[in-house]
Design a protein around this motif. Structure first.
Motif, PDB file in Angstrom:
ATOM      1  N   SER A   1     -41.362  21.467  39.732  1.00  0.00           N
ATOM      2  CA  SER A   1     -40.284  22.437  39.573  1.00  0.00           C
ATOM      3  C   SER A   1     -39.899  22.907  40.969  1.00  0.00           C
TER       4      SER A   1
ATOM      5  N   SER B   1     -40.608  25.511  42.313  1.00  0.00           N
ATOM      6  CA  SER B   1     -41.697  26.313  42.873  1.00  0.00           C
ATOM      7  C   SER B   1     -43.062  25.646  42.766  1.00  0.00           C
ATOM      8  N   GLU B   2     -43.081  24.355  42.447  1.00  0.00           N
ATOM      9  CA  GLU B   2     -44.367  23.645  42.305  1.00  0.00           C
ATOM     10  C   GLU B   2     -44.206  22.180  42.667  1.00  0.00           C
TER      11      GLU B   2
ATOM     12  N   TYR C   1     -46.589  18.425  44.311  1.00  0.00           N
ATOM     13  CA  TYR C   1     -47.773  17.753  44.845  1.00  0.00           C
ATOM     14  C   TYR C   1     -47.337  16.942  46.062  1.00  0.00           C
TER      15      TYR C   1
ATOM     16  N   HIS D   1     -51.607  20.620  46.163  1.00  0.00           N
ATOM     17  CA  HIS D   1     -50.802  21.092  45.030  1.00  0.00           C
ATOM     18  C   HIS D   1     -50.271  22.475  45.380  1.00  0.00           C
TER      19      HIS D   1
ATOM     20  N   THR E   1     -48.003  25.816  44.785  1.00  0.00           N
ATOM     21  CA  THR E   1     -47.315  26.622  43.783  1.00  0.00           C
ATOM     22  C   THR E   1     -46.922  27.958  44.412  1.00  0.00           C
TER      23      THR E   1
ATOM     24  N   SER F   1     -45.559  31.941  43.813  1.00  0.00           N
ATOM     25  CA  SER F   1     -45.414  33.029  42.860  1.00  0.00           C
ATOM     26  C   SER F   1     -44.820  34.241  43.566  1.00  0.00           C
TER      27      SER F   1
END
Length: 218
Positions: free
Chosen positions: A92, A94-95, A97, A116, A118, A120
């Motif tokens: 996404s 905001s995420e 690999y 990985h 992410t 927030s």
């Protein structure tokens, strides 16, 4: 990136890298300070290597720094001793690999890892965190390159004014294999300082100035 250091320094691409819990170290000791960049070390229970914490401030918006961190293909421009970095999977905005190779001085074997990332966002405090543990799989292990399997860290980005942020980066990593003391010391002293100097220049580049936070974080 401890070894603490080696990845800290090296990557600090890093990036990346913890789960939802925070580090428990409370006895951080200042290792070095230069151009407003402070590097601390702390012992890690049950580990022969220390954790690294970097603190600094930038004249940039939080979205610009997030954009730099998520733009993994260009991390070779600022992350110390990063040889290559490629996007593996975009989950996404905001995420994601990514796969990175770390170049080390001969005769030490190079390292690689899969991270990985992410992002927030706390809507009340406006603090942004970017986590990125090293994870298994995605990319097969290669000969003559030591795979970093255990790594965790976290970026904490705190807005302190218009286009001004306070940045904290904490990293704990096991670089694998045997590393000579001179190499660990080199990365502990030079790596974080050089990476965060480069990051200051990177976040000021035009392509990041109009960056917006990923829509799912607003």
């Amino acid at each position: 990136m401890a070894y603490t250091i080696i990845k800290a320094v090296i990557i600090i691409t890093i990036l990346s890298l913890i789960t939802s819990h925070t580090f428990a170290q409370t006895d951080w000791k200042l290792k070095t300070e230069e151009d407003g960049i402070k590097v601390y070390l702390a012992p890690v229970s049950g580990s022969r290597v220390k954790a690294v914490k970097v603190e600094c401030e930038y004249n940039a918006g939080p979205a610009a720094l997030v954009a730099v961190l998520m733009d993994v293909k260009n991390c070779t421009e600022w992350v110390y001793h990063t040889k290559s970095c490629v996007l593996v999977k975009q989950v996404s905005p905001s995420e994601l690999y990514y796969y990175s190779k770390i170049s080390l001085p001969w005769p030490v074997e190079n390292r690689d890892f899969v991270g990985h990332l992410t992002v927030s966002h706390d809507l009340k405090t406006h603090v942004i965190t970017v986590d990125g543990p090293a994870v298994p799989g995605f990319v097969p292990e290669k000969k003559s390159i030591v795979r970093i399997a255990n790594s965790k860290g976290r970026w904490t980005i705190t807005p302190t004014g218009k286009n001004h942020i306070r940045v904290e980066y904490v990293l704990q990593v096991d670089p694998g294999g045997n590393l000579p003391a001179w190499l660990v010391n080199m990365f502990a002293a030079e790596g974080p300082i050089q990476s965060f100097k480069n990051l200051k220049l990177q976040v000021e580049k035009p392509q990041y100035q109009n960056a917006q936070l990923p829509s799912n974080l607003k």
